[in-house]
Each structure stands twice: as C-alpha cells, then as structure tokens.
Scaffold this motif. Structure first.
Motif, PDB file in Angstrom:
ATOM      1  N   HIS A  57      -2.779   4.796  -4.822  1.00  0.00           N
ATOM      2  CA  HIS A  57      -4.193   4.847  -4.460  1.00  0.00           C
ATOM      3  C   HIS A  57      -4.433   6.044  -3.541  1.00  0.00           C
ATOM      4  O   HIS A  57      -3.617   6.355  -2.680  1.00  0.00           O
ATOM      5  CB  HIS A  57      -4.586   3.542  -3.771  1.00  0.00           C
TER       6      HIS A  57
ATOM      7  N   SER B  26       1.721   2.118  -3.394  1.00  0.00           N
ATOM      8  CA  SER B  26       0.557   2.356  -4.239  1.00  0.00           C
ATOM      9  C   SER B  26       0.308   3.849  -4.420  1.00  0.00           C
ATOM     10  O   SER B  26       0.620   4.663  -3.562  1.00  0.00           O
ATOM     11  CB  SER B  26      -0.667   1.714  -3.578  1.00  0.00           C
TER      12      SER B  26
ATOM     13  N   TRP C  74       0.828  -1.208   0.000  1.00  0.00           N
ATOM     14  CA  TRP C  74       0.000   0.000   0.000  1.00  0.00           C
ATOM     15  C   TRP C  74       0.863   1.260   0.000  1.00  0.00           C
ATOM     16  O   TRP C  74       0.507   2.258  -0.619  1.00  0.00           O
ATOM     17  CB  TRP C  74      -0.963   0.012   1.185  1.00  0.00           C
TER      18      TRP C  74
END
Length: 177
Positions: free
Chosen positions: A31, A29, A26
């Motif tokens: 995102h 990432s 993560w």
C-alpha cells in the motif's frame, strides 16, 4: 488489509499486542501509505500500554520510519520517548542526547520544538548524570546550552573534566562556552 482493517482494529482495542501485529501486516503491504499506517498502529499500541520494553521497540520502529522519511523532528521525538521510558539507563539517554545534538541543525526551522526537546532531554538525563562519564557530561552540557542553561552547562562540563581531565569533548566545550 483494507477489508480486514475494521475487524483487526476491533480486536486490537481489546488486546493491545494486536496493534503490533497490525503494524507488521502493514509493513508487508505494498500500500502506498504503508509506512504511515505502521506508525499509526504503533502509536495506538503505545497509547494503550504502560511504558515498557515493548513500547521501546515500538518507538524504535517509529524512529526508523521517521529517519527514512527524513522527518528529523519525528525521529528525535521518538528517540526522546525512548530515553523517557522508566527503565532507560544513562547509555540509552546519552545516545538520545547525542542523536539530538547531531541532528539539531535540522530542527532550526522550528526553534520552539527544538527547545522543548532539549528541555525534555535535560530533564531526563540530569538526574542520572552521576552514573555517566565525561562524554556523557559533554552531551548533557550541549543539551543544557540548547535549553538556555549555560551556567548549569558549565557546572556539568567541570564535572566531566574532574572525571577525565583529558576528555576532548569537555575541553573543547569549555573553551567554546
């Protein structure tokens, strides 16, 4: 990462260190909610492992994220969790107390949380204060004051002044209380 998530989480439920790997994925990432996903994975790791140095690293990562997000309550809470780990020494605990004392003004909007954190820090530091120095005593005294234990704070200040009669923190605090 989203497509692989269910499989990775299934693995992590059987192999706790996989939560740390998921947190790392993560972190890499792009995102929009990556920081919260990192925190979530680290918290899942903490939930399923015994208190240890690995938990310390996870809490330190959470603290860094909370600090970046200016979530002072979350930041201090993570620092307190580090101080509460069984292997935490007086330097680690004193550092957490110093952090609390430094950012406590940001916690004024939630006095109950501020009081709870002060009590947790006092509970973890007080048994180890015999190994601390005068500055550690002044830090504990501040936490005790935040906890509403002014009389005990005065005792700790006096202890600090016995250790170092010239300690500026204890002297200022003694004059203030």
């Amino acid at each position: 990462m989203s497509a692989e998530r269910p499989i990775l989480e299934l693995i992590a439920r059987s192999y706790a260190p996989a939560w740390l790997m998921i947190a790392d994925l993560w972190r890499e990432s792009d995102h929009s909610d990556a920081r919260n996903e990192v925190k979530s994975a680290l918290q899942r790791f903490i939930e399923v492992t015994p208190p240890s140095g690995e938990q310390r690293a996870a809490w330190e990562s959470i603290a860094a994220i909370e600090r970046q997000q200016h979530n002072w309550l979350g930041f201090v809470n993570a620092q307190v969790h580090i101080a509460e780990l069984p292997d935490a020494n007086i330097a680690t605990i004193s550092s957490a107390v110093n952090t609390f004392n430094s950012v406590s003004r940001h916690l004024e909007s939630d006095p109950d949380a501020r009081l709870a954190i002060a009590k947790r820090l006092a509970a973890v530091m007080e048994p180890k204060i015999s190994t601390g120095d005068a500055t550690d005593c002044s830090r504990l005294a501040w936490v005790l004051i935040h906890s509403g234990k002014t009389e005990r704070a005065l005792e700790i200040i006096d202890r600090g002044l016995v250790l170092d009669p010239n300690n500026e923190h204890c002297r200022k605090l003694k004059a203030t209380v």
